[in-house]
Design a protein around this motif. Sequence first.
Motif, PDB file in Angstrom:
ATOM      1  N   GLN A 235       0.836  -1.203   0.000  1.00 37.66           N
ATOM      2  CA  GLN A 235       0.000   0.000   0.000  1.00 37.66           C
ATOM      3  C   GLN A 235       0.872   1.255   0.000  1.00 37.66           C
ATOM      4  O   GLN A 235       0.529   2.263  -0.635  1.00 37.66           O
ATOM      5  CB  GLN A 235      -0.932  -0.001   1.213  1.00 37.66           C
ATOM      6  N   ALA A 236       2.017   1.185   0.688  1.00 40.62           N
ATOM      7  CA  ALA A 236       2.921   2.340   0.716  1.00 40.62           C
ATOM      8  C   ALA A 236       3.527   2.585  -0.658  1.00 40.62           C
ATOM      9  O   ALA A 236       3.678   3.737  -1.087  1.00 40.62           O
ATOM     10  CB  ALA A 236       4.017   2.107   1.757  1.00 40.62           C
ATOM     11  N   TYR A 237       3.900   1.517  -1.365  1.00 48.54           N
ATOM     12  CA  TYR A 237       4.389   1.681  -2.735  1.00 48.54           C
ATOM     13  C   TYR A 237       3.289   2.261  -3.626  1.00 48.54           C
ATOM     14  O   TYR A 237       3.528   3.171  -4.429  1.00 48.54           O
ATOM     15  CB  TYR A 237       4.830   0.337  -3.299  1.00 48.54           C
ATOM     16  N   GLU A 238       2.091   1.718  -3.494  1.00 51.93           N
ATOM     17  CA  GLU A 238       0.977   2.189  -4.317  1.00 51.93           C
ATOM     18  C   GLU A 238       0.693   3.664  -4.059  1.00 51.93           C
ATOM     19  O   GLU A 238       0.372   4.423  -4.980  1.00 51.93           O
ATOM     20  CB  GLU A 238      -0.262   1.349  -4.025  1.00 51.93           C
ATOM     21  N   GLU A 239       0.830   4.078  -2.799  1.00 50.82           N
ATOM     22  CA  GLU A 239       0.636   5.485  -2.436  1.00 50.82           C
ATOM     23  C   GLU A 239       1.607   6.380  -3.189  1.00 50.82           C
ATOM     24  O   GLU A 239       1.229   7.443  -3.702  1.00 50.82           O
ATOM     25  CB  GLU A 239       0.835   5.648  -0.924  1.00 50.82           C
ATOM     26  N   ASN A 263       6.261  -9.956   4.517  1.00 49.42           N
ATOM     27  CA  ASN A 263       6.460  -9.759   3.080  1.00 49.42           C
ATOM     28  C   ASN A 263       7.305 -10.836   2.418  1.00 49.42           C
ATOM     29  O   ASN A 263       7.663 -10.698   1.242  1.00 49.42           O
ATOM     30  CB  ASN A 263       7.103  -8.393   2.830  1.00 49.42           C
ATOM     31  N   GLU A 264       7.610 -11.907   3.119  1.00 55.29           N
ATOM     32  CA  GLU A 264       8.417 -12.964   2.525  1.00 55.29           C
ATOM     33  C   GLU A 264       7.719 -13.518   1.285  1.00 55.29           C
ATOM     34  O   GLU A 264       6.540 -13.868   1.305  1.00 55.29           O
ATOM     35  CB  GLU A 264       8.666 -14.089   3.529  1.00 55.29           C
ATOM     36  N   GLY A 265       8.454 -13.557   0.173  1.00 58.16           N
ATOM     37  CA  GLY A 265       7.924 -14.103  -1.066  1.00 58.16           C
ATOM     38  C   GLY A 265       6.970 -13.202  -1.816  1.00 58.16           C
ATOM     39  O   GLY A 265       6.377 -13.617  -2.821  1.00 58.16           O
ATOM     40  N   ARG A 266       6.837 -11.935  -1.411  1.00 55.58           N
ATOM     41  CA  ARG A 266       5.843 -11.056  -2.019  1.00 55.58           C
ATOM     42  C   ARG A 266       6.442 -10.057  -3.022  1.00 55.58           C
ATOM     43  O   ARG A 266       5.725  -9.182  -3.510  1.00 55.58           O
ATOM     44  CB  ARG A 266       5.088 -10.294  -0.928  1.00 55.58           C
ATOM     45  N   ALA A 267       7.712 -10.227  -3.367  1.00 59.57           N
ATOM     46  CA  ALA A 267       8.306  -9.323  -4.362  1.00 59.57           C
ATOM     47  C   ALA A 267       7.534  -9.319  -5.682  1.00 59.57           C
ATOM     48  O   ALA A 267       7.372  -8.256  -6.297  1.00 59.57           O
ATOM     49  CB  ALA A 267       9.770  -9.684  -4.591  1.00 59.57           C
ATOM     50  N   ALA A 272       4.454  -6.519 -10.002  1.00 57.22           N
ATOM     51  CA  ALA A 272       3.218  -6.455 -10.785  1.00 57.22           C
ATOM     52  C   ALA A 272       2.581  -5.075 -10.668  1.00 57.22           C
ATOM     53  O   ALA A 272       2.067  -4.517 -11.648  1.00 57.22           O
ATOM     54  CB  ALA A 272       2.250  -7.542 -10.318  1.00 57.22           C
ATOM     55  N   LEU A 273       2.618  -4.514  -9.455  1.00 55.46           N
ATOM     56  CA  LEU A 273       2.085  -3.163  -9.243  1.00 55.46           C
ATOM     57  C   LEU A 273       2.841  -2.152 -10.102  1.00 55.46           C
ATOM     58  O   LEU A 273       2.240  -1.298 -10.766  1.00 55.46           O
ATOM     59  CB  LEU A 273       2.197  -2.820  -7.759  1.00 55.46           C
ATOM     60  N   LEU A 278       3.872   1.199 -15.144  1.00 57.79           N
ATOM     61  CA  LEU A 278       4.784   1.437 -16.262  1.00 57.79           C
ATOM     62  C   LEU A 278       4.077   1.250 -17.597  1.00 57.79           C
ATOM     63  O   LEU A 278       4.256   2.041 -18.534  1.00 57.79           O
ATOM     64  CB  LEU A 278       5.982   0.494 -16.163  1.00 57.79           C
ATOM     65  N   ASP A 279       3.260   0.220 -17.684  1.00 60.90           N
ATOM     66  CA  ASP A 279       2.551  -0.042 -18.928  1.00 60.90           C
ATOM     67  C   ASP A 279       1.535   1.049 -19.249  1.00 60.90           C
ATOM     68  O   ASP A 279       1.133   1.228 -20.402  1.00 60.90           O
ATOM     69  CB  ASP A 279       1.848  -1.404 -18.856  1.00 60.90           C
ATOM     70  N   GLN A 280       1.130   1.783 -18.213  1.00 60.44           N
ATOM     71  CA  GLN A 280       0.199   2.900 -18.414  1.00 60.44           C
ATOM     72  C   GLN A 280       0.929   4.222 -18.641  1.00 60.44           C
ATOM     73  O   GLN A 280       0.299   5.273 -18.697  1.00 60.44           O
ATOM     74  CB  GLN A 280      -0.735   3.003 -17.209  1.00 60.44           C
TER      75      GLN A 280
END
Length: 536
Positions: A235-239, A263-267, A272-273, A278-280
């Motif tokens: 959520q902090a990255y998305e912010e 956050n283990e394994g959630r990279a 994807a976020l 980037l694609d947008q």
Amino acid sequence: MIDLVLRDAEVVDGSGAPSYRADVAVDDGRIVSIVKEAAAAGCQRPTGTRVLDTEGLALSPGFIDMHAHSDLALLRDPDHSAKAAQGVTLEVLGQDGLSYAPVDDRTLAEVRRAITGWNGDGSDIDFDWRTVGEYLDRLDRGIAVNAAYLIPQGTVRMYAVGWEDRPATEAELNRMRQLVSEGMEQGAVGMSSGLTYTPGMYAPDSELAELCKVVAGYDGYYCPHHRSYGAGALQAYEEMVALTHEAGCALHLAHATMNFGVNEGRAPELLALLDKALDQGADITLDTYPYTPGSTTLAAMLPSWAHEGGPEALLTRLRDDATAERIRHHLEELGSDGCHGVPIAWDTIEISGVSNKALTPHIGKTIADSAHLRNETPWVTARRLLLDDDLGSTILHHVGHEENVRTIMRHRVHTGGSDGILQGAKPHPRAYGTFPKYLGTYARDEGVLTLEECVAHLTSRPAARLRLPDRGLIKEGYKADLVLFDPRTVAAGSTYDSPRTTPQGIPHVLVDGRFVIEDGERTDVLAGRAIRRTAG
């Protein structure tokens, strides 16, 4: 006759393209010719005042450290082998929203105290600057490697608002806009924030967006240490993605890790976020270091409310038993915002440096271990350290995950940043080992990246983020900031037990066409200068 010819080098040019053999000629600080396969082609080979046989060595552009804490180290230590010996030819300073310009006398005194753990108290530095331009001028007197600067949003807020946890008034916001604009005019490349550090973290998103709009007007970028790397990290990255989209500002995510057990394994979720944005059409990059632990100050772990009013107010709260108990409750049971919303695990907090030499026995031990030796609770030990060291203790925070590190470093917008803190008796080995570790461990030994990909991550990608038109590639006309390394032997020498050991396999480093490392030894050359934002 030209100054220097690097003969028979294996050129890894920074573009990511396959390497090739060439003679590379350097004159007056620039690459003036590249003759591919000169010997095989039987063509006229360049000659110069000096010809260096580089057969067996790879030649790459100088490495760009996108996240460095050398703001005072570059001034106090002309040698600066910590970075020069790694092949770093450019560092980006002013990170995490806290640095030494722009300031007035009050703000300078406060920021010096607040980040003593990162840079020392500065008692050995002549602070003969107050503005961003004056600081860059100070760098121009001669430093080991080049340096670019980010305007520190936390310092700007300290200057205009102080240490109060409240929204800025319109007059204060206008003053902050002015400070950021002046800093960009004077050559800063963007703005940083430390949104788990006070007082920068007191700023709401609306305030940050207004400052980012100023940065965007100068084609700069925003580099946040965002609000959490633990609970709520995604959520902090998305912010930050949403904030910079609103402001129309380029985004560079500082030490973009996914730490703590939650956050283990959630990279892949983070990537994807970012890929969606980037694609947008979003302009996003990130940096990481190739290690799992983090590093900061012990005081940074405390809840933000405890810091309100500044360092002296925090010490007063720590001295009061009732308030100290409230701090402990937030740390150990609720998860403070300074500790990324995760209840602190004292066995992950290792003391790496102290300002008070009487506290040296704590270095290299976790808070849990020190507490056990003293037959007391970890909070009692931590509280005493904070008070007796006047908030100056630095830590290693052992909360990372190796698979997350590997996954993120493969990403298409990844760059390298050491986040190197050079203070303390036992600093994080990333300060001395980040770039050779990428080349040796992750490219050569484990194949996470090809050598060509790895060099591109460390050179042309960061140069593009910094809008540098003539750095980051081996190309005619480009600046001769260059590294010669042995791809068979290059490796980080630094370890957690011996963190100040310099690398192996990097015999030559040039800044502005001049050897700062020659035959593996630091010369007395101070060819580095401030790299200012290019107007455009």
